[in-house]
Motif scaffolding. Structure first.
Motif, PDB file in Angstrom:
ATOM      1  N   VAL A  65       0.969  -1.489   0.167  1.00  0.00           N
ATOM      2  CA  VAL A  65       0.019   0.049  -0.083  1.00  0.00           C
ATOM      3  C   VAL A  65       0.911   1.748  -0.235  1.00  0.00           C
ATOM      4  O   VAL A  65       2.013   1.533   0.690  1.00  0.00           O
ATOM      5  CB  VAL A  65      -0.555   0.188   1.195  1.00  0.00           C
ATOM      6  N   ALA A  66       0.408   2.463  -0.759  1.00  0.00           N
ATOM      7  CA  ALA A  66       1.034   3.306  -0.687  1.00  0.00           C
ATOM      8  C   ALA A  66       0.518   4.690   0.848  1.00  0.00           C
ATOM      9  O   ALA A  66      -1.046   4.952   0.614  1.00  0.00           O
ATOM     10  CB  ALA A  66       1.320   4.681  -1.916  1.00  0.00           C
ATOM     11  N   GLU A  67       0.681   4.875   1.406  1.00  0.00           N
ATOM     12  CA  GLU A  67       0.021   6.112   2.632  1.00  0.00           C
ATOM     13  C   GLU A  67       0.739   6.891   2.758  1.00  0.00           C
ATOM     14  O   GLU A  67       2.349   6.875   2.935  1.00  0.00           O
ATOM     15  CB  GLU A  67      -0.032   4.650   3.691  1.00  0.00           C
ATOM     16  N   HIS A  68      -0.090   8.198   2.954  1.00  0.00           N
ATOM     17  CA  HIS A  68       0.769   9.364   2.910  1.00  0.00           C
ATOM     18  C   HIS A  68       0.032  10.267   3.639  1.00  0.00           C
ATOM     19  O   HIS A  68      -1.766  10.190   3.932  1.00  0.00           O
ATOM     20  CB  HIS A  68       0.358  10.236   1.823  1.00  0.00           C
ATOM     21  N   SER A  69       0.584  10.882   5.155  1.00  0.00           N
ATOM     22  CA  SER A  69      -0.470  11.314   6.153  1.00  0.00           C
ATOM     23  C   SER A  69      -1.240  10.473   6.701  1.00  0.00           C
ATOM     24  O   SER A  69      -2.242  10.920   7.202  1.00  0.00           O
ATOM     25  CB  SER A  69      -1.242  12.402   5.615  1.00  0.00           C
ATOM     26  N   GLY A  70      -1.024   9.571   7.031  1.00  0.00           N
ATOM     27  CA  GLY A  70      -1.979   7.917   7.706  1.00  0.00           C
ATOM     28  C   GLY A  70      -2.940   7.698   7.164  1.00  0.00           C
ATOM     29  O   GLY A  70      -3.868   6.652   7.447  1.00  0.00           O
ATOM     30  N   VAL A  71      -2.710   7.529   5.492  1.00  0.00           N
ATOM     31  CA  VAL A  71      -4.506   7.455   5.115  1.00  0.00           C
ATOM     32  C   VAL A  71      -3.906   6.796   3.495  1.00  0.00           C
ATOM     33  O   VAL A  71      -2.625   6.946   2.778  1.00  0.00           O
ATOM     34  CB  VAL A  71      -4.974   8.853   4.246  1.00  0.00           C
ATOM     35  N   VAL A  72      -4.621   5.755   3.591  1.00  0.00           N
ATOM     36  CA  VAL A  72      -3.631   4.447   2.422  1.00  0.00           C
ATOM     37  C   VAL A  72      -4.458   5.523   1.384  1.00  0.00           C
ATOM     38  O   VAL A  72      -5.872   5.646   0.929  1.00  0.00           O
ATOM     39  CB  VAL A  72      -4.274   3.357   2.761  1.00  0.00           C
ATOM     40  N   LEU A  73      -3.142   5.537   0.377  1.00  0.00           N
ATOM     41  CA  LEU A  73      -4.619   6.595  -1.043  1.00  0.00           C
ATOM     42  C   LEU A  73      -3.874   5.188  -2.384  1.00  0.00           C
ATOM     43  O   LEU A  73      -4.527   5.689  -3.589  1.00  0.00           O
ATOM     44  CB  LEU A  73      -3.675   7.628  -1.672  1.00  0.00           C
ATOM     45  N   GLY A  74      -3.696   4.250  -2.377  1.00  0.00           N
ATOM     46  CA  GLY A  74      -3.777   2.862  -3.442  1.00  0.00           C
ATOM     47  C   GLY A  74      -2.483   2.387  -2.982  1.00  0.00           C
ATOM     48  O   GLY A  74      -2.114   1.885  -2.036  1.00  0.00           O
ATOM     49  N   GLY A  75      -2.225   1.190  -4.144  1.00  0.00           N
ATOM     50  CA  GLY A  75      -1.438   0.128  -3.544  1.00  0.00           C
ATOM     51  C   GLY A  75      -1.802  -1.039  -4.885  1.00  0.00           C
ATOM     52  O   GLY A  75      -1.825  -0.237  -6.682  1.00  0.00           O
ATOM     53  N   ALA A  76      -0.568  -1.595  -4.779  1.00  0.00           N
ATOM     54  CA  ALA A  76       0.181  -2.557  -6.157  1.00  0.00           C
ATOM     55  C   ALA A  76       0.284  -4.009  -5.733  1.00  0.00           C
ATOM     56  O   ALA A  76       1.086  -3.744  -4.551  1.00  0.00           O
ATOM     57  CB  ALA A  76       1.037  -2.153  -6.918  1.00  0.00           C
ATOM     58  N   GLY A  77       0.052  -5.061  -6.451  1.00  0.00           N
ATOM     59  CA  GLY A  77       0.656  -6.289  -6.048  1.00  0.00           C
ATOM     60  C   GLY A  77       1.687  -6.945  -7.250  1.00  0.00           C
ATOM     61  O   GLY A  77       1.413  -6.612  -8.180  1.00  0.00           O
ATOM     62  N   PHE A  78       1.719  -8.567  -7.069  1.00  0.00           N
ATOM     63  CA  PHE A  78       2.510  -9.125  -7.895  1.00  0.00           C
ATOM     64  C   PHE A  78       2.299 -11.115  -7.119  1.00  0.00           C
ATOM     65  O   PHE A  78       1.888 -10.989  -5.994  1.00  0.00           O
ATOM     66  CB  PHE A  78       4.263  -9.141  -8.082  1.00  0.00           C
ATOM     67  N   ALA A  79       1.640 -11.970  -8.038  1.00  0.00           N
ATOM     68  CA  ALA A  79       1.514 -12.785  -7.590  1.00  0.00           C
ATOM     69  C   ALA A  79       1.829 -13.825  -9.226  1.00  0.00           C
ATOM     70  O   ALA A  79       2.245 -13.408 -10.204  1.00  0.00           O
ATOM     71  CB  ALA A  79       0.737 -13.002  -7.569  1.00  0.00           C
ATOM     72  N   ARG A  80       2.498 -14.984  -8.754  1.00  0.00           N
ATOM     73  CA  ARG A  80       2.989 -16.403 -10.033  1.00  0.00           C
ATOM     74  C   ARG A  80       1.649 -16.219 -10.839  1.00  0.00           C
ATOM     75  O   ARG A  80       0.338 -15.920 -10.646  1.00  0.00           O
ATOM     76  CB  ARG A  80       2.369 -16.957  -9.017  1.00  0.00           C
ATOM     77  N   LEU A  81       1.887 -15.937 -12.385  1.00  0.00           N
ATOM     78  CA  LEU A  81       0.916 -15.617 -12.979  1.00  0.00           C
ATOM     79  C   LEU A  81      -0.124 -17.074 -13.210  1.00  0.00           C
ATOM     80  O   LEU A  81       1.002 -18.151 -12.989  1.00  0.00           O
ATOM     81  CB  LEU A  81       1.556 -15.897 -14.538  1.00  0.00           C
ATOM     82  N   GLN A  82      -1.159 -17.769 -12.983  1.00  0.00           N
ATOM     83  CA  GLN A  82      -1.721 -18.831 -12.648  1.00  0.00           C
ATOM     84  C   GLN A  82      -0.883 -19.650 -13.855  1.00  0.00           C
ATOM     85  O   GLN A  82      -1.523 -19.313 -15.274  1.00  0.00           O
ATOM     86  CB  GLN A  82      -3.489 -18.483 -13.180  1.00  0.00           C
ATOM     87  N   GLY A  83      -1.322 -20.957 -13.686  1.00  0.00           N
ATOM     88  CA  GLY A  83      -0.241 -21.880 -14.873  1.00  0.00           C
ATOM     89  C   GLY A  83       1.057 -22.370 -15.403  1.00  0.00           C
ATOM     90  O   GLY A  83       1.478 -22.964 -15.022  1.00  0.00           O
ATOM     91  N   SER A  84       1.676 -20.897 -14.036  1.00  0.00           N
ATOM     92  CA  SER A  84       3.281 -20.615 -14.380  1.00  0.00           C
ATOM     93  C   SER A  84       3.864 -21.620 -13.217  1.00  0.00           C
ATOM     94  O   SER A  84       2.716 -22.080 -12.093  1.00  0.00           O
ATOM     95  CB  SER A  84       3.864 -19.418 -14.315  1.00  0.00           C
ATOM     96  N   THR A  85       4.874 -22.592 -13.420  1.00  0.00           N
ATOM     97  CA  THR A  85       5.284 -23.805 -12.612  1.00  0.00           C
ATOM     98  C   THR A  85       6.693 -22.816 -11.754  1.00  0.00           C
ATOM     99  O   THR A  85       7.320 -21.635 -11.998  1.00  0.00           O
ATOM    100  CB  THR A  85       6.095 -24.826 -12.906  1.00  0.00           C
ATOM    101  N   PRO A  86       6.876 -23.337 -10.653  1.00  0.00           N
ATOM    102  CA  PRO A  86       7.543 -22.573  -9.638  1.00  0.00           C
ATOM    103  C   PRO A  86       9.501 -23.125 -10.388  1.00  0.00           C
ATOM    104  O   PRO A  86       9.653 -21.378 -10.238  1.00  0.00           O
ATOM    105  CB  PRO A  86       8.084 -23.371  -8.451  1.00  0.00           C
ATOM    106  N   ASP A  87       9.258 -23.767 -11.060  1.00  0.00           N
ATOM    107  CA  ASP A  87      11.255 -23.964 -12.080  1.00  0.00           C
ATOM    108  C   ASP A  87      11.344 -22.588 -12.633  1.00  0.00           C
ATOM    109  O   ASP A  87      12.436 -22.368 -13.771  1.00  0.00           O
ATOM    110  CB  ASP A  87      11.080 -24.865 -11.918  1.00  0.00           C
TER     111      ASP A  87
END
Length: 111
Positions: A65-87
């Motif tokens: 999350v992106a927080e400024h003056s104690g207020v959350v103003l947005g966010g972004a994430g990442f994760a493994r693409l469905q179907g991809s394997t750990p290797d």
């Protein structure tokens, strides 16, 4: 990352916590609706929107999350693409949304 000219307080980028879930869900729903992305098939309807902290616990799936003056103003994430394997893992950017107060300030680039 630049701050507003009249506000020198820093932006804080940090991992999401459970108490951020309601704020991030509201931001995602607000921004998607603002851009006309609220119909069937859009991420606004994903079950994970209401509990982002549980769905991005760390490791291969993280959300910040992106927080400024104690207020959350947005966010972004990442994760493994469905179907991809750990290797041969491929990741994707997930649910990157910011309220107008965070736009144009370099927050997205910092994420």
């Amino acid at each position: 990352m630049s701050n507003h000219a009249n506000d020198e307080r820093p932006w804080i980028l940090r991992p999401i916590r459970s108490h951020d879930d309601a704020a991030i869900a509201a931001i995602i729903r607000t921004v998607m609706t603002e851009h006309g992305a609220s119909g069937p098939g859009f991420a606004i309807h994903d079950a994970e929107v209401s509990s982002m902290s549980a769905n991005y616990p760390g490791g291969a799936a993280r959300y910040y999350v992106a927080e400024h003056s104690g207020v959350v103003l947005g966010g972004a994430g990442f994760a493994r693409l469905q179907g991809s394997t750990p290797d041969a893992a491929t990741c994707e950017l997930r649910k990157m949304y910011f309220l107008p107060a965070a736009r144009g300030r370099g927050v997205g680039r910092a994420m």
